[in-house]
Design a protein around this motif. Structure first.
Motif: not given
Lengths: 386, 485
Positions: A335-340
């Motif tokens: 989902c990309g949340q950790c990168t965000d």
């Protein structure tokens, strides 16, 4: 009305129709679910600015109506805001829906009382990147933006003077702008795992731009749509075959784009894998944000990743990350949340996906698509003679 | 469950990262990421991520007994007389700080921010010591020299420095511990900074001013910036240290050491601390506790429970920081405002000065006027102003002793919180020389006592034992110790 049926629908309320995306069907359904007592709460994004919104859990239909409209520059997964035991509905991008299902497997969410109104998604953008893109590529003042949409491969911004400014998403992404990296290689655009799958793909003819294509995936999907119809909040008409074909074609085209991005970003690592991961994680400050924001993680304070590691460790690569990379192989939905939220800009989703994808492909298992548990948990080692 | 969502900034340091605080109706809070925040794009360090676990609300008390807020204010009014001393280091809004200034003025006193460097260095340097370069400008620097460890002290600077490196910058770190993102790590005599660092007008120096900083070290860096044309940024450990400094300008300030000395000398009998826990902030906790014990009246106006509230005669417990109305100025001079509308602290002071109504509005106008703005726009940051001051004579005191326990600082340290910082660092030579065993804690002994604590092998300067946690046997930011197993 049966599972598998497809319709085009719209809100009967003119205000919702005007403010909501594609005829306001989703907003009207969510508000009606509250008004008629089908649910106790709805999770929506409360808009604070053109690029800023905060998730709220509300029982006020007016707040639901006020949240109408798409926000591509607010990349948030809503499943983290669900509470067990509450009858709740949420509008859900595929990653929202998949995270909700993964949370349900971990008893964080009661799937039977959670209505997942899926939304087609071609990707989201980080607001900081969007602002920079507007200034440097579009040559626009971000404060002058009045709206945005994605249409026919272009990212279109409308300014307050009514002008539209369109640039091909491919070109933006070549320059490092546009959709978040994880969205670029995400191959799930239509939320087939949600109770309903809604979007504007396949809405043609007179209804184009005025209606939402909706596919019914579950009994709950029938329930929430029928509730809105019974309340007089929405009207529907059967989708025609041409619309269905166009929807499938758009989905196919998006999947091809995702496959190309997959090859670009997730190409095999050249050289030492250990060096690759050590370099990637070299600047980690041990903040724990990646765990805290992860929508599929249900581990509390005493999780293995935190219990087995400490800032006082001298390992070349933190056990916190190593445990999480392995632990999330069966559940990372990319989902990309950790990168965000990573404060030192580590592309964490990228690394999680490097671990998760081979295993998920090996077992032909995609997390968050249904309530099936990972197949390897069902392997009886004794029976297998191990 | 209902919740109120506050747009606010992290109280951990002077970067002032944007965030949301979700306050549930049972009073518990969660933090959330504000991705559109201009300062940090929603990213938070461990202090921000763990704010909900570590933030404890204060309780109003008089003589150790819980009382209503209004009763605590009344008691404070009776206790604060002429001759009282006032401290506000910058952990609150400009408006609340200004309110305390009004109270101090009414008693013929000033509010001390406790930053000794500001008291000792000519006022013409204060603008440069206060407001630094815009954070975006760090990313476009050609050379960055670090006199801090960004990973430990100001973690949200790391991404800015990494971005600068991607843009071609070189990074030199001068400090106790090697900084892994630096191209070179150096130990340099301050007399040789100019010749060894090769700075120019495309360079940025990043350093820190805290209450214990040696003013002469600041002067050396100010001289260096002036001589080379490099921009300079002094980070501060308190969220609104810059704003409170701006509000306090032109007043004679005392350092925290001076205040403690005057308490010990009997010159200060009543001390009023606004969100300033001297027990947490000052390195010699025992000495601070002893001094505070000599006061007739210790009055603490605070938004959070902390050590000093436990020993205060009167605690006026205000709303948590995220609920406060008012402005904050971060290290780059950016003015920020949250969505909170609480004015408990200001109302308390207003009552004490006989102006219980509308004080916030008046103070807010005064703050905006001081900052030279009509409205707060978080996306506006002042342009960096090149230094305008003459060269100063500076003779920094030698910090090195044969074996020294050195405090590195960082948000957990300055807030007196033990989190993941419960260990010390030293290099392998020191471990070997003292026959320390892996996995067995080290014993550190000073003139004041000893502590047994976990250790970690790091690339730390010879003779240095580095700590991010406050230890009970220290006498300053640098304490002579012996190491044993």
């Amino acid at each position: 009305m049966d599972i598998g049926d497809c319709y085009v629908g719209w809100a009967t309320d003119e205000d919702i129709r005007t403010r909501g995306a594609s005829g306001g069907l989703v907003t009207a359904m969510l508000a009606a679910a509250l008004e008629k007592g089908l649910v106790e709460a709805v999770v929506v994004l409360k808009k604070l600015g053109e690029f800023e919104a905060v998730p709220i859990v509300t029982s006020d239909p007016e707040e639901v109506k006020a949240a109408a409209g798409s926000m591509h520059s607010v990349p948030i997964v809503l499943s983290r805001y669900l509470e067990y035991g509450t009858k709740v509905a949420l509008p859900a991008k595929p990653c929202d829906a998949r995270a909700t299902i993964e949370q349900a497997k971990r008893q964080q969410v009661d799937i039977d009382t959670t209505y997942i109104v899926g939304l087609n998604c071609g990707g989201t953008m980080h607001p900081a990147v969007t602002r920079k893109m507007l200034e440097t590529v579009y040559k626009l003042d971000p404060e002058e933006i009045a709206g945005e949409e994605i249409d026919k491969g272009k990212l279109i911004f409308e300014t307050k003077d009514g002008e539209e400014h369109a640039i091909k998403i491919d070109e933006l992404e070549e320059e490092g702008y546009g959709r978040r990296e994880s969205c670029q290689y995400c191959e799930i655009n239509i939320p087939v795992m949600a109770d309903l799958a809604c979007g504007n793909w396949g809405v043609i003819g007179d209804l184009a731009g005025k209606g939402t294509f909706v596919e019914i995936n579950t009994e709950k999907g029938i329930k929430i749509l029928q509730n809105a119809i019974d309340a007089g909040a929405v009207e529907i008409t059967p989708a025609d075959d041409k619309g269905k074909a166009i929807r499938a074609k758009v989905d196919g085209a998006m999947m091809k784009v995702a496959a190309a991005a997959d090859e670009k970003y997730l190409a095999p690592i050249e050289g030492s894998h250990l060096d690759y991961y050590m370099n990637a994680l070299a600047d980690c400050i041990n903040c724990g944000a990646c765990k805290a924001v992860c929508p599929v993680c249900a581990c509390g304070e005493g999780a293995k990743c935190t219990e087995f590691s400490s800032a006082s460790d001298t390992y070349k690569m933190s056990l916190f990350h190593l445990v999480r990379f392995v632990h999330l192989m069966d559940s990372c939905i990319g989902c990309g949340q950790c990168t965000d939220v990573c404060p030192v800009d580590i592309s964490l989703t990228h690394i999680y996906q490097r671990f998760a994808r081979p295993m998920q492909e090996e077992f032909e298992y995609k997390p968050g698509m249904d309530m099936t548990t990972p197949p390897f948990f069902g392997v009886d080692l004794l029976e297998e003679g191990q | 469950m209902n919740e109120n969502i506050f747009t606010t900034v992290c109280p951990g340091c002077s970067i002032a990262c944007g965030m949301y605080v979700r306050e549930k109706d049972d009073g518990t809070i969660d933090i959330d990421w504000r991705k559109d925040a201009v300062v940090n794009a929603g990213k938070l360090c461990r202090f921000g991520v763990r704010l909900s676990a570590n933030l404890k609300n204060a309780t109003s008390k008089v003589d150790g007994n819980e009382v209503e807020f209004s009763d605590a204010v009344t008691a404070a009014g009776k206790a604060i007389g002429d001759g009282a001393a006032f401290v506000s280091v910058g952990n609150t809004t400009c408006e609340e700080h200004l309110a305390l200034m009004k109270l101090a003025e009414s008693k013929g006193a000033v509010v001390n921010t406790g930053m000794g460097a500001f008291a000792s260095i000519p006022a013409e340097c204060h603008p440069t010591m206060g407001v630094g370069v815009p954070l975006d400008a760090i990313e476009s620097a050609k050379k960055i020299v670090l006199f801090i460890d960004p990973y430990e002290q100001y973690p949200l600077l790391v991404r800015r420095i990494l971005a600068a490196k991607k843009n071609g910058a070189t990074v030199t770190a001068v400090g106790w511990k090697a900084v892994s993102l630096a191209d070179e790590n150096k130990t340099i005599d301050p007399a040789n900074y100019g010749s060894e660092l090769a700075l120019d007008s495309d360079s940025v120096i990043i350093a820190e001013i805290n209450p214990s900083t040696d003013p002469d070290r600041v002067m050396v860096l100010l001289n260096l910036a002036k001589a080379t044309g490099a921009a300079i940024m002094f980070m501060k450990p308190f969220v609104n240290a810059v704003g409170c400094d701006l509000a306090s300008k032109k007043t004679e300030q005392k350092s925290l050491d001076q205040i403690i000395a005057e308490i010990n000398d009997g010159k200060i009998k009543t001390l009023v601390c606004l969100d300033s826990d001297l027990i947490e902030i000052m390195p010699d906790e025992t000495a601070v506790r002893e001094a505070l014990g000599k006061l007739d009246n210790l009055i603490v106006i605070t938004s959070r429970a902390s050590a000093i509230a436990d020993v205060a005669k009167i605690v006026v417990a205000t709303e948590p920081f995220y609920r406060k109305a008012g402005t904050v100025v971060n290290a780059e001079g950016r003015v920020l405002v949250g969505s909170g509308d609480g004015t408990d602290g200001i109302d308390a002071v207003g009552t004490l000065i006989g102006q219980p109504a509308d004080l916030f509005t008046e103070l807010n106008s005064a703050v905006l006027a001081t900052l030279g703005i009509d409205v707060v726009d978080e996306r506006v940051v002042p342009a960096y102003e090149k230094p305008e001051y003459g060269a100063m004579d500076a003779n920094p005191t030698a910090e090195a002793v044969e074996t020294a326990l050195v405090y590195a600082g960082g948000p957990f340290f300055w807030n007196g919180i033990v989190d993941d910082n419960d260990f010390v660092e030293m290099n392998l030579d020191m471990v070997t020389a003292n026959s320390l065993l892996k996995g067995i804690p080290v014993k550190l002994t000073s003139d004041k006592g000893e502590v047994v604590i976990k250790y970690k092998v790091s690339d730390v300067a010879p003779g240095v034992v580095l700590s991010n946690a406050k230890l009970p046997m220290t006498t300053g930011m640098v304490t002579s110790v012996t190491v044993s197993r």
